[in-house]
Every structure is written in C-alpha cells, then in structure tokens.
Scaffold this active site. Sequence first.
Site, mmCIF file in Angstrom:
data_model
loop_
_atom_site.group_PDB
_atom_site.id
_atom_site.type_symbol
_atom_site.label_atom_id
_atom_site.label_comp_id
_atom_site.label_asym_id
_atom_site.label_seq_id
_atom_site.Cartn_x
_atom_site.Cartn_y
_atom_site.Cartn_z
ATOM 1 N N GLU A 293 0.827 -1.216 0.000
ATOM 2 C CA GLU A 293 0.000 0.000 0.000
ATOM 3 C C GLU A 293 0.857 1.259 0.000
ATOM 4 O O GLU A 293 0.539 2.240 -0.681
ATOM 5 C CB GLU A 293 -0.950 -0.008 1.193
ATOM 6 C CG GLU A 293 -1.979 1.106 1.143
ATOM 7 C CD GLU A 293 -3.125 0.891 2.103
ATOM 8 O OE1 GLU A 293 -3.395 1.809 2.901
ATOM 9 O OE2 GLU A 293 -3.762 -0.193 2.064
ATOM 10 N N GLU A 296 2.088 1.745 -3.384
ATOM 11 C CA GLU A 296 1.001 2.256 -4.218
ATOM 12 C C GLU A 296 0.819 3.765 -3.999
ATOM 13 O O GLU A 296 0.615 4.528 -4.945
ATOM 14 C CB GLU A 296 -0.278 1.504 -3.850
ATOM 15 C CG GLU A 296 -1.336 1.507 -4.927
ATOM 16 C CD GLU A 296 -2.506 0.598 -4.584
ATOM 17 O OE1 GLU A 296 -3.524 0.684 -5.292
ATOM 18 O OE2 GLU A 296 -2.417 -0.178 -3.606
ATOM 19 N N CYS A 314 -7.985 -2.349 3.710
ATOM 20 C CA CYS A 314 -7.840 -3.588 4.483
ATOM 21 C C CYS A 314 -9.045 -3.873 5.380
ATOM 22 O O CYS A 314 -9.106 -4.919 6.008
ATOM 23 C CB CYS A 314 -6.555 -3.571 5.312
ATOM 24 S SG CYS A 314 -6.474 -2.231 6.490
ATOM 25 N N SER A 334 -7.084 1.405 -2.493
ATOM 26 C CA SER A 334 -5.898 0.583 -2.691
ATOM 27 C C SER A 334 -6.337 -0.808 -3.114
ATOM 28 O O SER A 334 -7.315 -1.345 -2.599
ATOM 29 C CB SER A 334 -5.086 0.507 -1.400
ATOM 30 O OG SER A 334 -4.103 -0.493 -1.487
ATOM 31 N N LYS A 373 -14.977 -10.030 8.087
ATOM 32 C CA LYS A 373 -13.930 -10.895 7.536
ATOM 33 C C LYS A 373 -14.518 -12.223 7.065
ATOM 34 O O LYS A 373 -13.995 -12.847 6.132
ATOM 35 C CB LYS A 373 -12.850 -11.150 8.584
ATOM 36 C CG LYS A 373 -12.042 -9.923 8.989
ATOM 37 C CD LYS A 373 -11.142 -9.430 7.882
ATOM 38 C CE LYS A 373 -10.245 -8.295 8.361
ATOM 39 N NZ LYS A 373 -9.445 -7.718 7.270
ATOM 40 N N GLU A 376 -15.729 -11.370 3.731
ATOM 41 C CA GLU A 376 -14.601 -11.147 2.828
ATOM 42 C C GLU A 376 -13.994 -12.462 2.358
ATOM 43 O O GLU A 376 -13.635 -12.615 1.178
ATOM 44 C CB GLU A 376 -13.532 -10.304 3.522
ATOM 45 C CG GLU A 376 -12.342 -9.975 2.640
ATOM 46 C CD GLU A 376 -11.241 -9.249 3.391
ATOM 47 O OE1 GLU A 376 -10.503 -8.477 2.753
ATOM 48 O OE2 GLU A 376 -11.110 -9.460 4.610
ATOM 49 N N GLU A 381 -13.344 -12.899 -5.344
ATOM 50 C CA GLU A 381 -12.050 -12.308 -5.686
ATOM 51 C C GLU A 381 -10.923 -12.838 -4.809
ATOM 52 O O GLU A 381 -9.747 -12.690 -5.151
ATOM 53 C CB GLU A 381 -12.105 -10.782 -5.527
ATOM 54 C CG GLU A 381 -13.124 -10.083 -6.404
ATOM 55 C CD GLU A 381 -14.493 -9.956 -5.747
ATOM 56 O OE1 GLU A 381 -15.352 -9.259 -6.310
ATOM 57 O OE2 GLU A 381 -14.703 -10.565 -4.672
ATOM 58 N N CYS A 518 -10.080 -1.963 14.662
ATOM 59 C CA CYS A 518 -10.267 -3.395 14.919
ATOM 60 C C CYS A 518 -10.416 -3.720 16.398
ATOM 61 O O CYS A 518 -11.025 -4.737 16.746
ATOM 62 C CB CYS A 518 -9.108 -4.188 14.328
ATOM 63 S SG CYS A 518 -9.021 -4.096 12.527
#
Length: 600
Positions: A293, A296, A314, A334, A373, A376, A381, A518
């Site tokens: 990142e 990037e 993230c 990102s 999560k 996710e 993907e 988190c």
Amino acid sequence: MENIREKEDAKLSEKTVTINIDGIDYQVPDGITVLEAARLVNIEIPSLCYLKDINEIGVCRVCVVEIEGSRTLQASCVYPVREGLKIRTNTERVRRARKTAVTLLLSNHHRECLTCVRNLNCELQNLADNLGIRDIPYTGEMKDYGFFDNNPAIQRDYNKCINCRRCMAICNKIQECYVYSPINRGLDTIIAPAFQKDMSDVTCIMCGQCVLACPTASLTEKESINEVWAAISDPNKHVIAQTAPSIQVTIGEIFGMPIGSFVAGKLVAALKRLGFDKVFATDVTADLTIMEEASELVERLLKHPDHLPLLSSCCPAWVKYAEHFYPEFLPHLSTTKSPHEMCGALTKTWYAKKYGIDPKNIVNVAIMPCTAKKYEAMRPEMQSDGFRNVDYVLTTRELGRMIRQVGIDFVNLPDEEYDEPFDQYSGAGMIFGATGGVLEAAVRTAHKLITGKEMPVPDFKEARGQSGLKYGKVTLGDKTITIAIAHGTGNAKRALEMYKSGEMKFDYMEVMACPGGCVGGGGQPILGSRDHKYISLSYRHNRSDTLYNVEKGKKIRRSHENPRVKQIYKEFLGHPLSKVSKKYLHTSYVERGKYPYLKA
C-alpha cells in the site's frame, strides 16, 4: 453530601445541581439524565434499550423510577435532572413495574437459554435473574417470526428480538447504513431490513456493530466452530491458525482479564493446545500490506497524482460500504488485499511449496476481530490458483468458546511463540489493530521509499486518538501530503462528502468501519451497555493504548525492516507491486448499488 467527579467519557456541564436519590443528596452535573446521575454515584438502575448518546428513547420501560410530584413512573434514561429533584429507585411500585415489563418481554421470547450462544452473557437473561423472575404467568400464542442466515457473516433470529432498537440506532446514527427499521405494527412489530430481507440482500456491510449492540442473541455472528473442529480432526489436513493484531489485546477479556491485557503468548499456546498444526501472526502480512500500500501511495504521488486520493482497503466492511454508497471512489481504493487474505494466499502458494505441502490439504483459519472478515473470505475475488485464500474465519468470541469447550485454563497458560515463517513482525504491523495504525505504518515506509531515509521519530501523533475524523499533514521528502483518518462509516461518509464538495481535500485516507478500529470490531468480546461503556470509547482506548505501548518497545518498528517480509520478497514476490505481488496480494471491487434486493 457527595460530590461526583466529572467522568472522562461523559459530556457533562460544569454547572452542578443537587438531587436526592433514595434519601441521599448528591451533586451531579446539570443536563444529564436521572439514569446517568444514578450510575455516576454507583446506584444501579437496570436498562435494556438504552445506549448513551445513541439510543435514549425509553421504550423498554425497565429503567423507570418514581419522581416526587409526578403521578406516573418515569423512564430515567430520558428524564433530565434538575435542582432539588427527588428520586426513588427501589420502591415496591418500581420493582413491580420493572418485573412486569421484563416478564412481558419473556412471554413472547423463545427462551432457549441453555443452547443459546449468548447464555450467561445476555442482558435480558441477567435482568430476569436480577429481578427474581421465576415464572411467566402470561400465556398466549408464541409467534415464529423467522430465522435468517443467508450470508456468511451475521444471522438474525427475530424470535429473540425485544424491539429495543439498539441495532437500528447503531446502524443509522454511527454507521449510517440504514439497514434496519420497524416493520408492522403493535405486537407484530419487528426491527428488520427492508421487506425483511436477509443481510446479503440489503446495504449491510457486515461490520457487526449491531451484534455488539444487541442485548440478546437476536443478532449473532454465523459460527464456523464445528467446521474448524472437523478440519483439526482430519489427519490429512494441515490446519493453520492466523491471529489478527487486535486479538492479542482482547481475547483475555473473555476469561476475566483486565481490558487491554496483552496476551499474545497465551493466545499462541491456547491455539496449539486446540490442535492447530501451525500458529501464524497476521501481523507479518500486515507488514506486507504496508509494503504494497505504501508503494502504491508513492507511485500515485510521484507518477499519477491524478489518481489521488488513495483510500485504504484492508477493512472489508468499509470496502463494502464504498461498493454500495460511493462506487465513484472505487478506483481510489488501494488494491491491496487485507492482511489475513494475504496470509491465506501465501500459505497456499509460497509456504506450501517451501515446506512441501499440497495446498489442497491446507486449511487456513483466521482469528479475526471482525464479522465482515467472514464475508470477505467468501468473496470470489479472494482466491489464489483456484484455492480460497482463507477457509474459515473465527471471531474473538468464537475462539473463546472453543477454548472453553476443551477446558483450557487460559489465564495460567505459559507464553509460547508464533511459528515460522510468519512469526516475526514489526511494531508497524502490530498497530493495525487501532484506528490510524494503518496510515501511521504506511507513512513510516512511504518516507523511506521517497527519501531513502528513516523517519527520525516513527510515532505519528496526528494519526492517534479516538476522534472519529482526523486530519493532518505529513512531509515525505519534498512532498507534503494531507491525510485523513475515519473510523465508523458515518465519519467516512462525512469525509467523502467534504472531499466531493471541495470543503476538504486529502491525498491519503484510512477508513475503519468499526469505532476505534479493529479493537472495537464486531467480533470482539461483548461488554454490553453497563456503565455506558459500549459507546464510551474508554475500553477501546485501553485496548489501543496497549498496542501502542507494546509496539513502542519493539526493536523493529517499520514494516520494511521486517526480516520475514524481506525473505518473502526475495524468495517469492520479487518486489512490491511486481507481477507476482499483483497476482496474489491484490484484488478488485464491485459496484453493488444502494438497493441490491432489486437485483436479486
């Protein structure tokens, strides 16, 4: 007379008034409610629907008190104090009213306490016990409102809903996703998504803040414990546990340890005793996330400034929020995968080859602070070479249940170390667990990439603290960029709207969907509303402070200094943003729309 000190987590005026509670005079801040005043002086008034500053609506009638001069009982959560107010909190009339209110709730509640996931941690159950309710005299039709779990993250049992509206308040006022609203009328009222659709068919971002807010088990994470036990029991499977940074300062709370206790060593020991073949630190791939990142960011800053701002990616709940509400910003996200997905991808490619393990036999279990999560991990993907990166996600709460199932004495476990090759991590990877941590870690590495020199002081104070929306500037060589940090998607919305209007421009923004980041994730231990700690940020402060304090003592505090990260690039990835990196560590996004159920 007692003088009550103003508490850090309450918005109190400097002016005080004298009130009388149960025959004793107290000085309390003017403008607060009777419920707040009572709790400040350690007098317990029970409540169910109340969440400070979020859900103060007085609908459950559990917090009623007698007020001198008032003919009827008053809901203390919405009744303001005033000079000379006289309050009675424990009269026969008050006790009878509270008991009746809770008994009526129980009369239409599916009372499956022994098999309920919230058994012994249910506010309704605790309240019924405290009030001495031993029988339910009211009989009638027990309605079945349905059970919905057509998604990988959150399940909804309407038969355990008490219509407190706490989930709706959190979703509308903090996250601003507007998933819930009252449906039907009278006794048929339920709090549900539009048309009582499943979470997967509406704009739910799976953050799990509604699960934290729910006082019963009407909202819970979708468990994966049995599937994980089955994998551990299969001799042909190589089962890996990876743990997110924030778990190291939250799992201990489930076993009665103080909030913010750092228990990384005990966490590893517990997982090994559960039967996992390897225990890895997701902090290592958090460092890897920063390498990708930050690279990037530097690439966009130096070569493609028209592609700014860069938005962190993230947090899967934030990503889903952007997909629903701000698809025009998706090109600015990102493309780096989140740390647990990177770890999953690497275990089934580089690690599998390095240690001679067939990737089809690897089961990657991520211990995460987050219900999103789970969602996710199921995204199409998130695959590498035909294998799903992460097979199962367990929340902090689920891991706590597994540890209890086998009778492990967590508090007295010896400290053990993470396994190679995901064992050494920097302080930068560790502070991912707190809001602002990703951006602070990225700035440390971006400074090195641009200037060739380390930041003199790695601490980036502008990124820290529990303010919902923070701005600042950071100098990277001859470039000065504006940064923004938002936690809670409602704050992200404000930042994006200001950017669109031109009121505020920024070059790099970190977004975490959960308040506090988190450490306040939807999969973390449920503390409930007692002492109004749910919405006060004090417990999140404690967790974050521990991460920062431990991080400050680490020898390696920058992601690019991590020897394991260097090893992974040398043996497999080559360099940040390489073709191999982009294949395994990067992803793409999908525009979902505000009304996904119309497409279903």
